[in-house]
Structure formats: structure tokens, C-alpha cells
Design a protein around this motif. Structure first.
Motif, mmCIF file in Angstrom:
data_model
loop_
_atom_site.group_PDB
_atom_site.id
_atom_site.type_symbol
_atom_site.label_atom_id
_atom_site.label_comp_id
_atom_site.label_asym_id
_atom_site.label_seq_id
_atom_site.Cartn_x
_atom_site.Cartn_y
_atom_site.Cartn_z
ATOM 1 N N HIS A 182 0.825 -1.210 0.000
ATOM 2 C CA HIS A 182 0.000 0.000 0.000
ATOM 3 C C HIS A 182 0.851 1.248 0.000
ATOM 4 O O HIS A 182 0.592 2.211 -0.716
ATOM 5 N N ILE A 183 1.879 1.236 0.841
ATOM 6 C CA ILE A 183 2.726 2.425 0.962
ATOM 7 C C ILE A 183 3.366 2.762 -0.378
ATOM 8 O O ILE A 183 3.402 3.926 -0.792
ATOM 9 N N TRP A 184 3.814 1.735 -1.083
ATOM 10 C CA TRP A 184 4.394 2.010 -2.411
ATOM 11 C C TRP A 184 3.344 2.545 -3.383
ATOM 12 O O TRP A 184 3.634 3.411 -4.206
ATOM 13 N N GLU A 185 2.148 2.017 -3.253
ATOM 14 C CA GLU A 185 1.056 2.507 -4.099
ATOM 15 C C GLU A 185 0.853 4.016 -3.892
ATOM 16 O O GLU A 185 0.777 4.790 -4.837
ATOM 17 N N TYR A 186 0.787 4.446 -2.603
ATOM 18 C CA TYR A 186 0.592 5.876 -2.327
ATOM 19 C C TYR A 186 1.726 6.707 -2.915
ATOM 20 O O TYR A 186 1.520 7.751 -3.531
ATOM 21 N N ILE A 187 2.962 6.238 -2.647
ATOM 22 C CA ILE A 187 4.121 7.041 -3.033
ATOM 23 C C ILE A 187 4.179 7.197 -4.550
ATOM 24 O O ILE A 187 4.381 8.295 -5.079
ATOM 25 N N LEU A 188 3.950 6.085 -5.261
ATOM 26 C CA LEU A 188 4.051 6.159 -6.722
ATOM 27 C C LEU A 188 2.897 6.963 -7.326
ATOM 28 O O LEU A 188 3.063 7.648 -8.325
ATOM 29 N N LYS A 189 1.737 6.904 -6.662
ATOM 30 C CA LYS A 189 0.601 7.707 -7.099
ATOM 31 C C LYS A 189 0.928 9.201 -6.968
ATOM 32 O O LYS A 189 0.703 9.992 -7.883
ATOM 33 N N MET A 190 1.500 9.546 -5.813
ATOM 34 C CA MET A 190 1.891 10.936 -5.575
ATOM 35 C C MET A 190 2.920 11.393 -6.597
ATOM 36 O O MET A 190 2.904 12.509 -7.091
ATOM 37 N N ARG A 191 3.835 10.489 -6.910
ATOM 38 C CA ARG A 191 4.888 10.827 -7.835
ATOM 39 C C ARG A 191 4.315 11.150 -9.202
ATOM 40 O O ARG A 191 4.685 12.131 -9.842
ATOM 41 N N GLN A 192 3.372 10.322 -9.623
ATOM 42 C CA GLN A 192 2.747 10.532 -10.923
ATOM 43 C C GLN A 192 1.980 11.844 -10.977
ATOM 44 O O GLN A 192 2.063 12.588 -11.931
ATOM 45 N N GLU A 193 1.246 12.123 -9.897
ATOM 46 C CA GLU A 193 0.374 13.290 -9.914
ATOM 47 C C GLU A 193 1.128 14.605 -9.766
ATOM 48 O O GLU A 193 0.687 15.640 -10.238
ATOM 49 N N HIS A 194 2.252 14.594 -9.049
ATOM 50 C CA HIS A 194 2.900 15.867 -8.717
ATOM 51 C C HIS A 194 4.341 15.988 -9.189
ATOM 52 O O HIS A 194 5.065 16.875 -8.753
ATOM 53 N N ASN A 195 4.786 15.072 -10.038
ATOM 54 C CA ASN A 195 6.150 15.109 -10.522
ATOM 55 C C ASN A 195 7.153 15.227 -9.369
ATOM 56 O O ASN A 195 8.062 16.054 -9.363
ATOM 57 N N LEU A 196 6.927 14.394 -8.357
ATOM 58 C CA LEU A 196 7.743 14.401 -7.161
ATOM 59 C C LEU A 196 9.060 13.667 -7.421
ATOM 60 O O LEU A 196 9.072 12.649 -8.086
ATOM 61 N N SER A 197 10.150 14.205 -6.901
ATOM 62 C CA SER A 197 11.411 13.468 -6.926
ATOM 63 C C SER A 197 11.545 12.718 -5.604
ATOM 64 O O SER A 197 11.129 13.227 -4.576
ATOM 65 N N ILE A 198 12.101 11.516 -5.668
ATOM 66 C CA ILE A 198 12.200 10.704 -4.448
ATOM 67 C C ILE A 198 13.628 10.203 -4.259
ATOM 68 O O ILE A 198 14.260 9.706 -5.186
ATOM 69 N N PHE A 199 14.105 10.391 -3.017
ATOM 70 C CA PHE A 199 15.412 9.862 -2.634
ATOM 71 C C PHE A 199 15.159 8.868 -1.521
ATOM 72 O O PHE A 199 14.649 9.225 -0.462
#
Lengths: 262, 249
Positions: free
Chosen positions: A176-193
């Protein structure tokens, strides 16, 4: 430096704790919108690097830029642009879920009319909206982690740091946590470290750096690393590069001892 | 403006945490009530208080100061808990100036301490101390002065403490001496010179004296001297606390 495509730029970054070099002159860059994995055995220098990038720890030498700002010289400008999910819990369990988020929103000087709506958005995302009035004390480990993710996203950071975001969670919560993070990434062009010990999770990264004894040993896309080292999994690559010996928690304990002394 | 809201939310958090633990609100009144009624009543016949008042009346402002002292120091030291439970990282990584973190924490701790002091103030009729509205307002002002100074001291200590283990040491070697030397429990006019000197070094002495002056009209120093010493001490504590927070990593 190139100001348009890089969200993190690190040059010869070094951190010593009383003679022990936890991070030894590393250099790398993370592109905007990228998911960048930082992999290494315990004590390799992962958390020390994250702490320097998120302004909690000053570099001994070298430079790091986050969102084009020097972490040592303009910490408050860096702090505005980043969200962090720490390795250890960092919630106030004597406040409700909602109050923890409200606290965060005020600290980040968000518009008060926006805070309510954002709290609803992020709590809905991590499926905790109906528990918003509950004290965090009553939450399970997985719920706390989800709440921390909601909090890290509340102020819409450009860059999200995830230090072992799924450590100690069951497979359902991890998924689930990965689902949220990747969803956020798609919607907001978030960079993740991110750092992680779960190698299958690192497969979602665009690129990974493998760090050991404070140095970056290799850095490439997971697919390229696998073909380079002739392995079918990232786990295989990791073991080939860093060896199979169990590590003492050298770096972690140096860090903890140093925290106690100072 | 961002710093203003940071101060506000840090203050509000301390109030919410205070309200969350209602049992502690009453539990922490136990000790001052024992001092006031047991010690006060037992010593009243044998100790002559200045101004011809009863000893239990005389120590009433001192016991209120004690309540404010202990609540303030506990509130400030809770920074060490925040460090141990990770919450301090959430605060330190936020885009707010370090001084607003210090001020917000101090205001929160002081407000909680003054609220505890006000609960003690409700006991005034039982002790025989007459309070007017003006005296109550002045008392709240003095309680706040004491609370703000002591939370400042507490933050200075907390910034250097990495874990709660050392807290008992702080109580024994800092807080208890500050309390006992403050003249909260004894008249200041017949002390041997070594003790008189020690009481004058203790910043709380001036706070207790001011509160006693406001409530009972009995004081050893002038109002102005008391005010200047308290404000001076507060200023030094805050300067040190802000420097410590700026240097800390």
C-alpha cells in the motif's frame, strides 16, 4: 551548476564523527522527477547522507545542493522544498492524527484555509481519514507509518526523502505504501530519494547508487546493473558488490555515540 | 509571519498535551499541597513570620512559586523526550528559525506552569490569604515572569541533554537548590551571612520575593530590583538557548 534538471547535486561530500569517516567524499546527482535509491549494508553511510541532505547534520567538507540551495548555507530554503519520512517514528502520540498534520502545516507556514483541505487529501490517500480524531498512541506501526507519509506530503514538497520507509511492516502495508508514493509521484512530478534494505522495492527506482564504507561503489539503472554484474536480481548485484559478510553496525553506533556525547 | 505561526503551534501543542494528561494536572498538585498544609500547619505555632501573619500564609506565595518552578522545568525538559521519541527531528527539519522554536516552547511551558499556579491560587481562602482581582492579575504576571525565566533555564539544560537518564541529577543539583535557597519556605531577615549570600545568587529568590510582595505586601527587595534581576536572568537564558539551538545539529 545546472539549475534546471537536478534536484540534488552532491560534490565530494564528507562527514566524520570523531575520526570515523561515515561518508567519504561522495558525488552524485539526482534528476527532477527521478526515484533514486541509495542502497548499502548497515553502517554504510546512508542515514548520515540523508541527514546532511535534509539539513540536520553539517557536512565536514564538500557541498550538497537541494533544489539549487546549499544545505549548509541556506538550510531554511532547503527545508521548505523537502518532505522527510524518517527511519524512526517522529510523531507526537499524545496528539490526534489530525493535530499532528495541523502542527506540520503551521510549521511549514501553509495557508490556513488550504491546510484543512490538504489534511483531508493526504489522509484520504493513506486511508486514515476516518481515524483523524484518534490519538496516534492508539495506532499500529503500519498506521503510524502511513500517517508519517501523509505528513511528509502535506506541504507538497518537490523532493521526498524516504529512509527505510517500509522497515518492519507487513507485506500488505508495504504494498500500500508504495502505491501511495508512486501515485503521488505521478500526480505531482515528485522526486524521491530513498534508502531500503528490501531489494525488490529498489527495483522501482530509476537509478540506484550502491554505497559501502562511506563510498559509492556503483551507480546505474537497476537493469543496467543486473546485466553488468550478470545477475538476475538486484539482490544478487548487491551481494556481489558488497560481499556476504554480516556487518557490525559500525556507522550507526558511531552516529549514536556521537549524538550522546555532544 | 511564518515564525509567528510556528510559535503559536508549538505553544498550542504544549497546551493540548497538558490537557491530554488530566490526571497529571492533579497529581502534580499533591506535593505543593502537602508542603502548604502539613509543613505550613505544623510550623505555624513555632515559626514567627514577618508582619505578624501565620507561617502558612507566609509560605503560600513560596509554594505557588514551587509549583511554577517544577512545572516549568518539566515542560522545558520534555524537549529531551521529544528528542528520544524522534519528534524533535520533525521540528528541527521544518523551515522555521531556531529562535522561534525556543520562544514557542518557552511560551507553551510557561502557560502550562501559570495554569498550575492558578490552580494553587484557588486554595488562598483555605490558607486565609485575601485576594482581590488586582492581586490575582499581578500574581499571574509574576508567575509568568518566573515561569518564563525557568523554562529558559530548562531549555538551556535540555539542549545539552541527550537522554532522560540525567534528569534526576538535574533535579538534585539544580532544581532543588534553586527551590530551597529561594526563601520560598523561610523568612530572609535572620539568615547567617553564608546562607544570605547563597539566597541572593538564586534567581528564584527575586521571583518569590516579588510574588510575596504582591500577595502579602511583605518583601525584602524593591519591586524594581526583583523585576530587573528576573528579566536579566530570562534574557541571558534565552540568548544562551538560541545560541545552543543554532549550533546544534
Amino acid at each position: 551548476m545546472n539549475t534546471t534538471t537536478e534536484i540534488i547535486k552532491v560534490e565530494n561530500l564528507k562527514r566524520k564523527f570523531n575520526g570515523f569517516t561515515a561518508v567519504d567524499s561522495i558525488s552524485f546527482a539526482v534528476k527532477k522527477g527521478e526515484v533514486f535509491g541509495f542502497l548499502g549494508p548497515n553502517g554504510a553511510g546512508k542515514t548520515t547522507t540523508i541527514n546532511m541532505l535534509c539539513t540536520l547534520l553539517r557536512p565536514t567538507s564538500g557541498q550538497a545542493f537541494v533544489a539549487c540551495c546549499d544545505v549548509a548555507k541556506e538550510p531554511n530554503r532547503v527545508r521548505k522544498e523537502i518532505g522527510i519520512i524518517f527511519q524512526d517514528p517522529s510523531l507526537d502520540d499524545r496528539l490526534t492524527a489530525e493535530d499532528n498534520l495541523k502542527f506540520h502545516g503551521y510549521l511549514y507556514n501553509m495557508d490556513h484555509r488550504v491546510i484543512e483541505a490538504r489534511i483531508k487529501d493526504v489522509l484520504t490517500l493513506v486511508e486514515l481519514y476516518d481515524r483523524r480524531k484518534d490519538y496516534v498512541k492508539k495506532f499500529s506501526g503500519g498506521m503510524k507509518r502511513r500517517l508519517e507519509i501523509a505528513r511528509g506530503l502535506l506541504h507538497q514538497p518537490k523532493l521526498l526523502f524516504l529512509d527505510e520507509p517500509t522497515l518492519g511492516l507487513d507485506p500488505q502495508t508495504r504494498a500500500h505504501i508504495w502505491e501511495y508514493i508512486l501515485k503521488m509521484r505521478q500526480e505531482h512530478n515528485l522526486s524521491i530519494f530513498m534508502t531500503t534494505h528490501y531489494m525488490q522495492e529498489a527495483e522501482v527506482c530509476d537509478r540506484v547508487a550502491i554505497i559501502d564504507h562511506g563510498k559509492i561503489v556503483d551507480l546505474d539503472a537497476p537493469a543496467n546493473l543486473k546485466s553488468k554484474y550478470n545477475e538476475t536480481t538486484l539482490e544478487g548485484v548487491f551481494l556481489k558488490i558488497t560481499g556476504k559478510d554480516i556487518r557490525p553496525q559500525a556507522g550507526e553506533s558511531a552516529w549514536t555515540q556521537w549524538m550522546r556525547r555532544t | 509571519m511564518g515564525d509567528f505561526w510556528a510559535i503559536y503551534i508549538l505553544w498550542l501543542r504544549d497546551l493540548k498535551r497538558y490537557w491530554y494528561d488530566k490526571a497529571r494536572i492533579f497529581a502534580s498538585l499533591g506535593q505543593p499541597i502537602l508542603f502548604l498544609f502539613v509543613l505550613g500547619t505544623a510550623l505555624s505555632p513555632s515559626v514567627a513570620a514577618p508582619g505578624g501573619i501565620k507561617f502558612s500564609e507566609f509560605i503560600f506565595p513560596g509554594i505557588i512559586s514551587m509549583t511554577v518552578l517544577f512545572t516549568s522545568i518539566f515542560s522545558a525538559i520534555s524537549i529531551v523526550w521529544d528528542r528520544e521519541f524522534g519528534f524533535l527531528k520533525e521540528v528541527l527539519v521544518a523551515p522555521v528559525s531556531r529562535w522561534s522554536i525556543v520562544i514557542g516552547k518557552a511560551l507553551g511551558g510557561s502557560t502550562v506552569a501559570v495554569l498550575q499556579g492558578c490552580l494553587m491560587l484557588l486554595l488562598a481562602p483555605l490558607v486565609g490569604v485575601q485576594l482581590s482581582l488586582l492581586i490575582v492579575i499581578q500574581s499571574i504576571f509574576v508567575m509568568f515572569l518566573i515561569a518564563f525565566a525557568i523554562t529558559g533555564l530548562g531549555i538551556v539544560i535540555a539542549a545539552r541533554m541527550k537522554e532522560m537518564e540525567g534528569f534526576q541529577m538535574i533535579v538534585n543539583f539544580v532544581i532543588m537548590p534553586i527551590f530551597f535557597l529561594s526563601g520560598a519556605l523561610f523568612p530572609m531577615d535572620r539568615l547567617p551571612s553564608w546562607l544570605a549570600l547563597l539566597t541572593r545568587i538564586d534567581p528564584l529568590t527575586y521571583g518569590v520575593d516579588m510574588l510575596r510582595g504582591v500577595m502579602l505586601g511583605i518583601h525584602s527587595f524593591s519591586y524594581i530590583l526583583n523585576l530587573v534581576v528576573m528579566l536579566g536572568f530570562t534574557f541571558i537564558m534565552f540568548a544562551v538557548a538560541v545560541i545552543e539551538f543554532n549550533l546544534a545539529e
